[in-house]
Motif scaffolding. Structure first.
Motif, PDB file in Angstrom:
ATOM      1  N   ILE A 171      13.782 -11.119   5.715  1.00  0.00           N
ATOM      2  CA  ILE A 171      12.556 -11.591   6.354  1.00  0.00           C
ATOM      3  C   ILE A 171      11.896 -12.700   5.529  1.00  0.00           C
ATOM      4  N   SER A 172      12.523 -13.121   4.464  1.00  0.00           N
ATOM      5  CA  SER A 172      12.069 -14.110   3.485  1.00  0.00           C
ATOM      6  C   SER A 172      11.461 -13.378   2.293  1.00  0.00           C
ATOM      7  N   LEU A 173      11.497 -14.024   1.144  1.00  0.00           N
ATOM      8  CA  LEU A 173      10.847 -13.458  -0.033  1.00  0.00           C
ATOM      9  C   LEU A 173       9.354 -13.259   0.225  1.00  0.00           C
ATOM     10  N   TYR A 174       8.732 -14.268   0.830  1.00  0.00           N
ATOM     11  CA  TYR A 174       7.307 -14.169   1.166  1.00  0.00           C
ATOM     12  C   TYR A 174       7.042 -12.987   2.089  1.00  0.00           C
ATOM     13  N   GLY A 175       7.802 -12.901   3.188  1.00  0.00           N
ATOM     14  CA  GLY A 175       7.602 -11.820   4.144  1.00  0.00           C
ATOM     15  C   GLY A 175       7.791 -10.454   3.529  1.00  0.00           C
ATOM     16  N   SER A 176       8.750 -10.343   2.606  1.00  0.00           N
ATOM     17  CA  SER A 176       9.001  -9.036   1.991  1.00  0.00           C
ATOM     18  C   SER A 176       7.844  -8.592   1.113  1.00  0.00           C
ATOM     19  N   THR A 177       7.176  -9.550   0.435  1.00  0.00           N
ATOM     20  CA  THR A 177       6.006  -9.160  -0.359  1.00  0.00           C
ATOM     21  C   THR A 177       4.875  -8.668   0.533  1.00  0.00           C
ATOM     22  N   LYS A 178       4.701  -9.294   1.687  1.00  0.00           N
ATOM     23  CA  LYS A 178       3.635  -8.887   2.594  1.00  0.00           C
ATOM     24  C   LYS A 178       3.958  -7.536   3.245  1.00  0.00           C
ATOM     25  N   LEU A 179       5.216  -7.308   3.607  1.00  0.00           N
ATOM     26  CA  LEU A 179       5.598  -6.029   4.206  1.00  0.00           C
ATOM     27  C   LEU A 179       5.450  -4.895   3.196  1.00  0.00           C
ATOM     28  N   ALA A 180       5.844  -5.148   1.946  1.00  0.00           N
ATOM     29  CA  ALA A 180       5.676  -4.132   0.902  1.00  0.00           C
ATOM     30  C   ALA A 180       4.195  -3.854   0.652  1.00  0.00           C
ATOM     31  N   ALA A 181       3.367  -4.901   0.712  1.00  0.00           N
ATOM     32  CA  ALA A 181       1.928  -4.720   0.536  1.00  0.00           C
ATOM     33  C   ALA A 181       1.351  -3.852   1.655  1.00  0.00           C
ATOM     34  N   GLU A 182       1.830  -4.056   2.874  1.00  0.00           N
ATOM     35  CA  GLU A 182       1.389  -3.214   3.982  1.00  0.00           C
ATOM     36  C   GLU A 182       1.677  -1.743   3.702  1.00  0.00           C
ATOM     37  N   ALA A 183       2.912  -1.461   3.254  1.00  0.00           N
ATOM     38  CA  ALA A 183       3.305  -0.067   3.006  1.00  0.00           C
ATOM     39  C   ALA A 183       2.450   0.557   1.911  1.00  0.00           C
ATOM     40  N   LEU A 184       2.222  -0.189   0.840  1.00  0.00           N
ATOM     41  CA  LEU A 184       1.393   0.325  -0.243  1.00  0.00           C
ATOM     42  C   LEU A 184      -0.030   0.606   0.232  1.00  0.00           C
ATOM     43  N   ALA A 185      -0.578  -0.298   1.020  1.00  0.00           N
ATOM     44  CA  ALA A 185      -1.946  -0.120   1.503  1.00  0.00           C
ATOM     45  C   ALA A 185      -2.073   1.137   2.351  1.00  0.00           C
ATOM     46  N   LEU A 186      -1.117   1.354   3.236  1.00  0.00           N
ATOM     47  CA  LEU A 186      -1.156   2.541   4.085  1.00  0.00           C
ATOM     48  C   LEU A 186      -1.032   3.817   3.255  1.00  0.00           C
ATOM     49  N   GLU A 187      -0.156   3.789   2.249  1.00  0.00           N
ATOM     50  CA  GLU A 187       0.027   4.971   1.403  1.00  0.00           C
ATOM     51  C   GLU A 187      -1.229   5.259   0.585  1.00  0.00           C
ATOM     52  N   TYR A 188      -1.837   4.239   0.012  1.00  0.00           N
ATOM     53  CA  TYR A 188      -3.066   4.437  -0.759  1.00  0.00           C
ATOM     54  C   TYR A 188      -4.182   4.976   0.122  1.00  0.00           C
ATOM     55  N   GLY A 189      -4.330   4.381   1.314  1.00  0.00           N
ATOM     56  CA  GLY A 189      -5.384   4.846   2.203  1.00  0.00           C
ATOM     57  C   GLY A 189      -5.223   6.310   2.564  1.00  0.00           C
ATOM     58  N   ASP A 190      -3.977   6.719   2.813  1.00  0.00           N
ATOM     59  CA  ASP A 190      -3.710   8.112   3.175  1.00  0.00           C
ATOM     60  C   ASP A 190      -3.902   9.042   1.978  1.00  0.00           C
ATOM     61  N   ALA A 191      -3.439   8.616   0.806  1.00  0.00           N
ATOM     62  CA  ALA A 191      -3.496   9.480  -0.372  1.00  0.00           C
ATOM     63  C   ALA A 191      -4.918   9.653  -0.896  1.00  0.00           C
ATOM     64  N   PHE A 192      -5.727   8.587  -0.801  1.00  0.00           N
ATOM     65  CA  PHE A 192      -7.038   8.622  -1.451  1.00  0.00           C
ATOM     66  C   PHE A 192      -8.203   8.566  -0.470  1.00  0.00           C
ATOM     67  N   GLY A 193      -7.908   8.612   0.815  1.00  0.00           N
ATOM     68  CA  GLY A 193      -8.946   8.840   1.808  1.00  0.00           C
ATOM     69  C   GLY A 193      -9.877   7.685   2.066  1.00  0.00           C
ATOM     70  N   PHE A 194      -9.353   6.441   2.081  1.00  0.00           N
ATOM     71  CA  PHE A 194     -10.197   5.323   2.504  1.00  0.00           C
ATOM     72  C   PHE A 194      -9.515   4.602   3.669  1.00  0.00           C
ATOM     73  N   PRO A 195     -10.318   4.018   4.586  1.00  0.00           N
ATOM     74  CA  PRO A 195      -9.740   3.405   5.777  1.00  0.00           C
ATOM     75  C   PRO A 195      -9.009   2.095   5.463  1.00  0.00           C
ATOM     76  N   VAL A 196      -7.919   1.876   6.162  1.00  0.00           N
ATOM     77  CA  VAL A 196      -7.114   0.668   6.002  1.00  0.00           C
ATOM     78  C   VAL A 196      -6.802   0.095   7.375  1.00  0.00           C
ATOM     79  N   TRP A 197      -7.046  -1.182   7.545  1.00  0.00           N
ATOM     80  CA  TRP A 197      -6.612  -1.916   8.730  1.00  0.00           C
ATOM     81  C   TRP A 197      -5.714  -3.067   8.273  1.00  0.00           C
ATOM     82  N   ILE A 198      -4.609  -3.271   8.966  1.00  0.00           N
ATOM     83  CA  ILE A 198      -3.666  -4.342   8.627  1.00  0.00           C
ATOM     84  C   ILE A 198      -3.494  -5.229   9.846  1.00  0.00           C
ATOM     85  N   ASN A 199      -3.702  -6.519   9.659  1.00  0.00           N
ATOM     86  CA  ASN A 199      -3.553  -7.487  10.745  1.00  0.00           C
ATOM     87  C   ASN A 199      -2.417  -8.449  10.441  1.00  0.00           C
ATOM     88  N   ARG A 200      -1.367  -8.360  11.257  1.00  0.00           N
ATOM     89  CA  ARG A 200      -0.258  -9.319  11.153  1.00  0.00           C
ATOM     90  C   ARG A 200      -0.632 -10.549  11.971  1.00  0.00           C
TER      91      ARG A 200
END
Length: 355
Positions: A171-200
């Protein structure tokens, strides 16, 4: 409400700050930016006049977060936005990962400590390049468009690309950093109880954008055409039919405002946002528009393919329309004319963009 915007002196960050200040009573905005991008200082002065509290800092450095006060929400608009980032001379793949992924870890740790909600600005370039280049397309003479009569893969319809479209590598080096960032954000939000919205997001464009050939392409194209700079139709047989949808950052502001107002604890967190079919345009069509606005100026054809280029992406915003009652307010013609008027007022803009 207190809000922190990272990358606030960039085009998207500054536009969001100004738009939200106009929309929200009692909003206090803190911004952080490393001021690397040409033009950042211009936006910095304007934001200060608007009452934004600015910190010159680098979100790659955990220590730069230590002095920041608590806020209610964070909008992460900091990134190197070029799909060619990491491949070009002067900006390494390691730097790309530090800018677009390592920094997100620091943002998430800040959100965890202060229990702040997060809006992560992601990109349409998280989608699989082989899947995109394999889509059935027609040519209407000036642009590529989706062949809706052909069998379509999951996640794409006549309205465009949705969140369920393939993200399989490459998906490109750039795209892969953004996709990985999405996954981390969702995991942090779920683990630590804060809301996360992601806009592609699809392609954002408007006056004041510092455009270059590999990012901010619509701004760059209009400014270069007005100045009679050399332009090239790269790849795709040198036809200029490659097509993207465009939307204005003030429309993104409306969506961000609605998401920060939403108290929904569960459900969909990742959304597509863009101009859709109504705001889709090819480089050939954009050139014809510029010819009518500024007089004829023909690009040259360069048939050589370029890494990561794709023929067609149009974003399907159905989900944000349904969940946040979001509708585009800036039609394509208004966006192009806004940039054209800016080009006329600022004939040296391209030089300032590459300072």
């Amino acid at each position: 409400m207190k809000l922190l915007i990272t990358g606030i002196c960039g085009f998207v960050g500054s536009s969001l700050a100004e738009g939200l200040l106009e929309r929200r009573e009692g909003l206090s905005i803190l911004g952080i930016d490393n001021l690397m991008r040409p033009g950042s200082e211009l936006n910095r002065a304007r934001l200060r006049e608007a009452g934004v509290a600015l910190t010159h800092g680098d979100i790659r450095m955990p220590s730069d977060f230590e002095s920041l006060p608590a806020v209610d929400w964070v909008i992460d608009a900091a990134a190197n936005p070029s799909v060619l980032a990491g491949l070009q001379t002067g900006f390494s793949s390691r730097q790309l990962i530090e800018h677009n992924l390592g920094s997100v870890v620091n943002v998430l740790e800040y959100c965890k400590i202060h229990r702040a909600g997060l809006l992560l600005m992601s990109t349409s370039r998280v989608y699989s390049i082989p899947a995109l280049t394999s889509l059935p397309l027609n040519s209407n003479g000036d642009a590529f468009c989706l062949d809706e009569m052909a069998p379509l893969p999951a996640g794409v319809s006549g309205r465009g690309i949705g969140v369920d479209f393939s993200t399989r590598a490459p998906i490109s080096l750039y795209g892969s950093t953004k996709l990985a960032a999405e996954a981390l954000a969702l995991e942090y939000g779920d683990a630590f109880g804060f809301p996360v919205w992601i806009n592609r997001c699809g392609v954002l464009a408007g006056a004041g954008q510092f455009g270059t050939p590999d990012q901010g392409v619509f701004s760059y194209w209009i400014h270069a055409h007005a100045r009679r700079r050399p332009l090239r139709f790269i790849g795709f047989d040198g036809t200029g039919k490659q097509t993207r949808d465009v939307f204005h950052p003030r429309d993104l502001t409306v969506l961000a405002d609605a998401q920060m107002n939403c108290g929904r604890p569960n459900g969909q967190r990742v959304y597509c946002a863009g101009g859709g079919r109504a705001n889709a345009i090819s480089l050939r069509q954009l050139t014809a528009w510029c010819d009518g606005r500024f007089g004829p100026h023909a690009p040259t054809a360069d048939t050589r393919p370029r890494t990561y280029d794709i023929p067609w992406v149009v974003m399907d915003s159905s989900d944000v329309e349904r969940d946040f009652a979001w509708r585009l307010e800036f039609p394509l013609e208004n966006i192009l004319e806004e940039i054209a008027q800016h080009a006329e007022r600022n004939p040296d803009w391209l030089e300032r963009s590459t300072a």
